[in-house]
Design a protein around this motif. Sequence first.
Motif, PDB file in Angstrom:
ATOM      1  N   ASN A  14     -39.587  -1.107  28.358  1.00 23.14           N
ATOM      2  CA  ASN A  14     -40.863  -1.373  27.677  1.00 23.14           C
ATOM      3  C   ASN A  14     -41.400  -0.059  27.136  1.00 23.14           C
ATOM      4  N   ARG A  15     -41.893  -0.087  25.898  1.00 25.11           N
ATOM      5  CA  ARG A  15     -42.509   1.119  25.346  1.00 25.11           C
ATOM      6  C   ARG A  15     -43.750   1.482  26.152  1.00 25.11           C
ATOM      7  N   GLY A  19     -46.158  -1.457  25.679  1.00 26.94           N
ATOM      8  CA  GLY A  19     -45.420  -2.329  26.575  1.00 26.94           C
ATOM      9  C   GLY A  19     -44.375  -3.189  25.902  1.00 26.94           C
ATOM     10  N   ARG A  20     -44.232  -3.021  24.618  1.00 27.99           N
ATOM     11  CA  ARG A  20     -43.285  -3.838  23.852  1.00 27.99           C
ATOM     12  C   ARG A  20     -41.867  -3.704  24.408  1.00 27.99           C
ATOM     13  N   ALA A  21     -41.169  -4.827  24.553  1.00 25.15           N
ATOM     14  CA  ALA A  21     -39.783  -4.799  25.015  1.00 25.15           C
ATOM     15  C   ALA A  21     -38.897  -4.194  23.935  1.00 25.15           C
TER      16      ALA A  21
END
Lengths: 107, 551
Positions: A14-15, A19-21
């Motif tokens: 996750n960034r 939090g982006r996958a």
Amino acid sequence: MAKKITGPQLIIANRLDDGRAVFLTIAGDWSPEVANAAVAHCEDELQHLLAVAQASEIANHVVSVTAVAADLSGETPSPAHIKFAMQARGPSVRTDLGYQVSPNWEQ
Amino acid sequence: MYAYDTYDHAMVNARVAEFRDQVERRVKGELTEDEFKPLRLMNGLYLQLHAYMLRVAIPYGTLSANQMRTLAHIARKYDKGYSHFTTRQNVQFNWPKLSETPDILQELADVEMHAIQTSGNCIRNVTTDQFAGATADEVADPRPYAELIRQWSTFHPEFSFLPRKFKIAITGAKQDRAAVKWHDIGLVVKENAAGDIGFEVLAGGGMGRTPLIAKPMRDFLPVEDLLSYLEAMLRVYNEQGRRDNKYKARIKILVDAMGIEEYTRQVEAEWEKIRHIPIDVPAAEVARIKSFFAPPPLAVLADEVPDVDDLAQKNFIFKSWLANNTGSHKVPGYVNVTISLKPHGGIPGDASDEQMDLVADLADSYSQSEIRVSHEQNLILPHVARRDLPALWSKLDAAGLGSPNAGLLTDIIACPGLDYCALANTRSIPIAQSITERFDDLKRLMDIGPLKIKISGCINSCGHHHAGHIGILGVDRKGTENYQLLLGGSGAEDASKAEILGPGLDEHGIVDAIEKVVAVYLGEREDGEEFLSAYRRLGADIFKEAVYGTH
């Protein structure tokens, strides 16, 4: 001779900021598109990818680095397990929003 | 509603400033994720499958119209235009950016809200009856006591690192709408023969992988002893609850292992030691807190309103909404109104920013600027004059908020499931959507009557499947989604644990199974017999045969 692993694997994380996958690519960066994911076919390749991913985690670009089983039966690789496949696809609901519409979506 | 004093404001603002500094240090790399994770969780910030998720506390489910507008604003400015009301009477934002979270928390602090203790092994948001202070079947409004417990438990130094999370529920009504028997501690407001207010105390309830119903400890605990007694209950648990296995760390496991009699004995012994030190607050402070929850100045009105009756005769949807979504108020001429967040094919508990703004406006116009959130993931306008119901329903219906299904089969509780949650095994929301699409005929729903379906995407049971008349539990079956069907649960005063009916089913099979279960009920029920009563009378076998065809 390269050691065998139980099956092909790819690296998901996750960034840190949103939090982006994201998926580790062959170039060593992160892509929100699973189609760009690098696939490890043996233990040496997996350890190399994990080393790259963990360095990125230490550099605070991503968190939750995880190696997951890859499904190579389609045109592009995808996570085999439903949980990680959901991370690749985005929620199956509210499909009018976010990367459920486009993998290039940015918040 | 309770209003922050200068201490409350200072405390919450200091917490926002502290978290802003922690986020900045994390982004700069001065804190590792291992160091930062417990700090963000203390501020309600989780990392889910696709993004961060911020869980905001709504103390005992009570919101002002202005607070609701701020939630709408946050959804619009920092998120993707919607929010999700939860089975803990809280609200969650599914897409905040880490770097913007301190700004969100500041906007919340400005309207006397926060995300403190919405995660971690501490005492969580106290939950209560969504109709508290606005229902005819109430001994007393439980919210002043919930606020007392909130103040006692917030940043309690001894109970910030309990063996596991801790949930307290309180109801003041005869009908238990707060599921108190499914909580770590359940409190029921009572009045004794002398007219004094006190509490029945229960302990050791909980869902998860070991579902247990709370057991009674005390029939009547006087108000003036509430906090010291809770302190003793928590202290015994904190000392003896298991810390070696998170799945056995809740108080329910401790109480089950030592027995309620021994737990009670130890609590009473501890209480004798501490009850005379100043833990309980003076009566004047209780009275001050009570004053924030004084009944609103409602002029008594006629219960009979010809316009309402006329519209109900002409319009079946309004008639159904009137029957299902309005409840008796303690003041003649008024009702409490449930705004269903379960539209046909919708996502249980979700509301858009426009809908939240509308609910805030309607609360200002029709409900003393007050809103409630129910653990069944609906919104409530607690104080509505019956004469205003046609106008209110018309405005709600135009905004997709007029579903007349409160308490019916399609008023489904569902956790976020694998569409969002990192702990989930399966999706929950699409199952709820499929069920509402299958049962889309209002006359059929009205004929079926009260029926609670509750769906969890994993054994953690956020969707309360153990307490569902029909429960659905998502399980991981070799990497694919599978659903277990449970029947016979209740979260009400007749609490019971739903039992698994048979082997798991796929996402289509589980919806078919619901249809079969309902068909058995309709075929076998006696006059006026509701689903749960019929199940208890008939037993599981007839339903099992219908679903699995075992004979």
